[in-house]
Design a protein around this motif. Structure first.
Motif, mmCIF file in Angstrom:
data_model
loop_
_atom_site.group_PDB
_atom_site.id
_atom_site.type_symbol
_atom_site.label_atom_id
_atom_site.label_comp_id
_atom_site.label_asym_id
_atom_site.label_seq_id
_atom_site.Cartn_x
_atom_site.Cartn_y
_atom_site.Cartn_z
ATOM 1 N N ALA A 97 37.761 34.031 38.312
ATOM 2 C CA ALA A 97 36.653 33.158 37.931
ATOM 3 C C ALA A 97 35.743 33.811 36.897
ATOM 4 N N ARG A 98 35.748 35.154 36.835
ATOM 5 C CA ARG A 98 34.828 35.847 35.932
ATOM 6 C C ARG A 98 35.493 36.358 34.652
ATOM 7 N N ARG A 99 36.835 36.272 34.558
ATOM 8 C CA ARG A 99 37.509 36.881 33.406
ATOM 9 C C ARG A 99 37.128 36.224 32.092
ATOM 10 N N SER A 100 36.846 34.921 32.111
ATOM 11 C CA SER A 100 36.409 34.272 30.872
ATOM 12 C C SER A 100 35.027 34.738 30.444
ATOM 13 N N GLN A 101 34.266 35.247 31.387
ATOM 14 C CA GLN A 101 32.909 35.720 31.097
ATOM 15 C C GLN A 101 32.881 37.218 30.774
ATOM 16 N N HIS A 102 33.698 38.042 31.513
ATOM 17 C CA HIS A 102 33.657 39.497 31.350
ATOM 18 C C HIS A 102 34.932 40.079 31.962
ATOM 19 N N PRO A 103 35.488 41.143 31.368
ATOM 20 C CA PRO A 103 36.691 41.755 31.960
ATOM 21 C C PRO A 103 36.385 42.387 33.319
ATOM 22 N N VAL A 104 37.244 42.075 34.300
ATOM 23 C CA VAL A 104 37.105 42.602 35.656
ATOM 24 C C VAL A 104 38.448 43.182 36.068
ATOM 25 N N ALA A 105 38.459 44.464 36.454
ATOM 26 C CA ALA A 105 39.683 45.153 36.882
ATOM 27 C C ALA A 105 39.677 45.319 38.390
ATOM 28 N N ILE A 106 40.862 45.162 39.012
ATOM 29 C CA ILE A 106 40.983 45.236 40.464
ATOM 30 C C ILE A 106 41.947 46.362 40.825
ATOM 31 N N GLU A 107 41.574 47.119 41.856
ATOM 32 C CA GLU A 107 42.442 48.165 42.389
ATOM 33 C C GLU A 107 42.326 48.117 43.911
ATOM 34 N N VAL A 108 43.418 47.708 44.560
ATOM 35 C CA VAL A 108 43.425 47.542 46.013
ATOM 36 C C VAL A 108 44.496 48.449 46.594
ATOM 37 N N PHE A 109 44.089 49.293 47.527
ATOM 38 C CA PHE A 109 45.013 50.167 48.233
ATOM 39 C C PHE A 109 45.432 49.459 49.528
ATOM 40 N N GLU A 110 46.630 48.885 49.518
ATOM 41 C CA GLU A 110 47.102 48.039 50.624
ATOM 42 C C GLU A 110 47.341 48.875 51.874
ATOM 43 N N PRO A 111 47.250 48.252 53.047
ATOM 44 C CA PRO A 111 46.605 46.951 53.271
ATOM 45 C C PRO A 111 45.114 47.150 53.517
ATOM 46 N N VAL A 112 44.303 46.182 53.091
ATOM 47 C CA VAL A 112 42.851 46.232 53.284
ATOM 48 C C VAL A 112 42.452 44.955 54.012
ATOM 49 N N VAL A 113 42.274 45.075 55.328
ATOM 50 C CA VAL A 113 41.908 43.933 56.168
ATOM 51 C C VAL A 113 40.613 44.284 56.889
ATOM 52 N N ALA A 114 39.566 43.512 56.638
ATOM 53 C CA ALA A 114 38.250 43.783 57.224
ATOM 54 C C ALA A 114 37.923 42.741 58.281
ATOM 55 N N LEU A 115 37.041 43.122 59.189
ATOM 56 C CA LEU A 115 36.548 42.207 60.216
ATOM 57 C C LEU A 115 35.251 41.607 59.689
ATOM 58 N N ALA A 116 35.313 40.357 59.187
ATOM 59 C CA ALA A 116 34.158 39.786 58.489
ATOM 60 C C ALA A 116 34.243 38.273 58.476
ATOM 61 N N ASP A 117 33.204 37.654 57.911
ATOM 62 C CA ASP A 117 33.159 36.215 57.652
ATOM 63 C C ASP A 117 33.638 36.023 56.211
ATOM 64 N N PRO A 118 34.747 35.330 55.976
ATOM 65 C CA PRO A 118 35.300 35.247 54.607
ATOM 66 C C PRO A 118 34.345 34.597 53.605
ATOM 67 N N VAL A 119 33.613 33.550 54.036
ATOM 68 C CA VAL A 119 32.700 32.880 53.114
ATOM 69 C C VAL A 119 31.576 33.824 52.697
#
Length: 685
Positions: free
Chosen positions: A551-573
């Motif tokens: 959603a932000r790439r058209s506005q500004h470059p955003v790079a992602i680096e995820v070390f799998e697996p990353v599962v958190a206990l949270a509210d997704p919204v």
């Protein structure tokens, strides 16, 4: 002319001593034994009258002088025996007896000089003068011992009498020294001696006043200015004498030597006067020897309240509080320690480079200061004094290791600790006494009330800003609701009237998505929706980060680096909303070509999501005091609500938001959440 001056000055001294002697026989309030004092004063008046009437070189005058000295020794012996010190009476009487015997021997040698041959008479006179000088030196030593013995318990009147007696012996010693060096006593010095003896008589009269009390008190300002004027006069007299001596011995180079001496001495004096140590030393000595109390409480309190009441544009209130407390003890710097959690953290500072001293103390010190309200003198703990066991247990070693740290002053307010002030060591290091503790205790309570009131006003202003924020968004909700109604109508019309089925399907999908988003926004902003968090559930972080980056790439470059697996206990919204806030802030703080990095990993029993930018960064003061406060923003036109809401969202999911930032290098916001347990992940799958 000079002989006339000698006559009148000694006659004046005789009259003053005679009047004081009559007064002494009837006064007992000063604490001095009136009989011995009256006799000594009467003999001094008789000696001054003999000098005025027949001259100081006559035999009768010498005998009266010896009698005067013995009378004063008797008065001093009585005082010595009356003080509280435990000393053998026989040894004390022996010392005064020996000094009196030397006085008698000197008087006898003076008598022999009148009957001996001229050559032998000169030797007798010189020996007599030397013995009298020895007696004067011994008398000064005994007077100093007497002052030390009676000063702690005596009234001010008795101390005035002892100091005047010391001045009498000092004048006697100086006159004898000049007479021995020159072979005679100049007439000018004799006239000066008469004036000085008159001043001694006035000093004794002041001591005889009721308990030495004054009906008029001289302020410290007048005392300091008088000392300055006296110092200037002494300096000018010294320069005049020195330049005269240089003119006598300098020959052809006299003018050059005089000029060099004047400039050199002036530079030296100006250097001394500009030294903080010299000024502090002078104030301590004046307060110790000329005033009953160390502090002028009226002046100190006016300066204290004036510093606290300065306009807000001058300096922050926290800094003014530190300065006001430090000025009372001549401390050159200070740091305010403020409550943070259960401990104390570094707050505002004054003249102290607090950036190099990150101070943070645990709950032990804060609890001790809150319970006892004790002012802790750190030097006594460093020196290993017994002191209070609670102080020694509560003060951490890191604080004692700061050599500049001098005193820790708590700021108690209604049973709670509003903070504490750490003062730096003053130019003149001195131990604390009861006046320091009492003054700082009262000042600390007053400063705590100012600090608590300021914090209460900040909380009230923050609540008012929230109320205004809610009022403004009530109008926004109305506008958004109208927009949702319009979009819903468009979607319905498009569904019924569009000719192109594919176009109609795309429009319906787009409008439907917009309606869903706006309805979700309405639900979050509505006053009837309390925003109650859903039960935490396992959330895969990678898809959320991918959606935000897309959603932000058209506005500004955003790079992602995820070390799998990353599962958190949270509210997704709420997690997505939290990351969106941080990413938006990072984009606004970054340059156009500097990408924002999203890094997620799960290790050490936690899930961390880092939002990293390489933009302008923030100062430590802004991060500590303003970053997570609502309605405070570093961006022009910003609401200052993003970082505050991000921390609130993280706290609702039992997580935290921490930040590391350097000006000019960028910032790293780290979201820390609990990891989902394997059983939760399997259940969700």
């Amino acid at each position: 002319m000079a002989a006339t001056v000698v006559l009148w000055t000694h006659a004046l001294a005789a009259m003053l001593f005679g009047a004081v002697a009559l007064w002494a026989f009837g006064r007992t309030e000063s604490g001095a034994p009136r009989g011995p004092l009256g006799v000594a004063l009467a003999m001094t008046a008789l000696w001054a009258l003999a000098v005025a009437g027949i001259g100081s070189a006559e035999m009768v005058t010498g005998l009266v002088e010896a009698a005067r000295n013995i009378a004063w020794f008797g008065f001093m012996l009585v005082l010595h025996r009356r003080d509280g010190a435990a000393r053998p009476r026989f040894a004390l009487a022996t010392v005064y007896g020996v000094v009196s015997l030397v006085t008698i021997v000197a008087a006898g040698l003076n008598l022999l000089a009148y009957a001996a041959a001229p050559l032998l008479a000169e030797q007798f006179v010189n020996a007599s003068v030397l013995l009298r000088m020895l007696v004067a030196v011994a008398a000064l030593v005994l007077t100093q011992a007497l002052h030390s013995a009676v000063a702690p318990s005596a009234s001010r009147g008795l101390r005035w009498i002892v100091l005047s007696l010391g001045a009498l012996w000092l004048i006697h010693l100086n006159m004898l020294g000049v007479a021995y060096l020159l072979g005679h006593l100049p007439v000018d010095l004799q006239a000066l001696r008469g004036l000085a003896m008159g001043v001694v008589a006035i000093g004794v009269a002041v001591g005889l006043q009721r308990k030495g009390e004054w009906t008029m008190q001289v302020s410290r300002t007048v005392a300091y200015q008088s000392l300055s004027l006296a110092g200037m006069g002494a300096y000018l007299a010294f320069v005049a004498l020195a330049t005269s001596a240089l003119a006598t011995v300098g020959g052809s180079h006299a003018r050059l030597l005089q000029t060099a001496f004047v400039f050199g001495s002036t530079a030296a004096v100006l250097t001394l006067i500009s030294s903080p140590w010299v000024r502090a030393w002078a104030k301590v000595k004046l307060a110790k020897h000329f005033f009953r109390h160390r502090y002028d409480y009226r002046a100190e309190w006016m300066r204290f309240t004036e510093t606290l009441g300065q306009p807000d544009g001058t300096a922050p209130l926290d800094e003014r509080i530190v300065k006001a407390i430090a000025d009372m003890t001549d401390s050159p710097a200070g740091i305010l320690l403020v409550p943070e959690g259960s401990g104390l953290a570094q707050g505002a500072s004054w003249n102290w480079d607090a950036a190099r001293l990150p101070l943070r103390f645990d709950a032990a010190l804060a609890q001790h200061l809150a319970e006892t309200g004790r002012i802790i003198e750190l030097d006594s703990l460093r020196e290993g004094d017994a002191g209070d066991a609670g102080d020694r247990a509560a003060v951490p070693a890191a604080l004692l290791a700061m050599g500049r740290a001098w005193v820790l002053v708590p700021l108690p307010h209604f049973g709670a600790l509003a903070g504490a002030i750490l003062l730096a060591r003053p130019p003149i290091n001195r131990p604390f006494d009861w006046e320091d503790f009492d003054l700082l205790k009262v000042a600390g309570r007053q400063a705590a009330s100012f600090l608590a009131e300021a914090r209460a006003q900040e909380a009230l202003a923050e609540a008012e800003r929230f109320e205004e924020f809610n009022r403004r968004f009530a109008f926004i909700l109305h506008d958004i609701k109208n927009l949702v109604s319009q979009l819903t109508l468009v979607a319905r019309n498009a569904e019924r009237h569009a000719d192109n089925p594919e176009f109609r399907a795309d429009m319906v999908a787009t409008l439907g998505d917009s309606v869903d988003r706006l309805n979700a926004l309405l639900a979050r902003l509505s006053q009837t929706n309390r925003g109650r968090a859903d039960a935490p559930q396992p959330v895969d972080v990678a898809p959320i980060l991918a959606r935000i980056a897309a959603a932000r790439r058209s506005q500004h470059p955003v790079a992602i680096e995820v070390f799998e697996p990353v599962v958190a206990l949270a509210d997704p919204v709420r997690l997505e909303q939290l990351i969106e806030h941080l990413v938006q802030n990072a984009i606004e703080a970054s340059a156009t070509d500097a990408p924002v990095q999203l890094v997620a990993r799960a290790d050490a029993g936690r899930v961390t999501i880092d939002v990293v930018d390489h933009g302008c960064g923030m100062s430590p003061a802004f991060v500590r005091d303003k970053l997570f406060k609502p309605f405070v923003s570093s961006k022009v036109g910003g609401f200052g609500i993003g970082a505050f809401e991000a921390r609130q969202l993280a706290a609702a999911m039992a997580g935290t938001v921490d930040v590391e930032s350097q000006e000019g290098r960028g910032s790293r916001f780290r979201v820390t959440l609990k990891p989902a347990q394997p059983s939760h992940v399997e259940q969700a799958a």
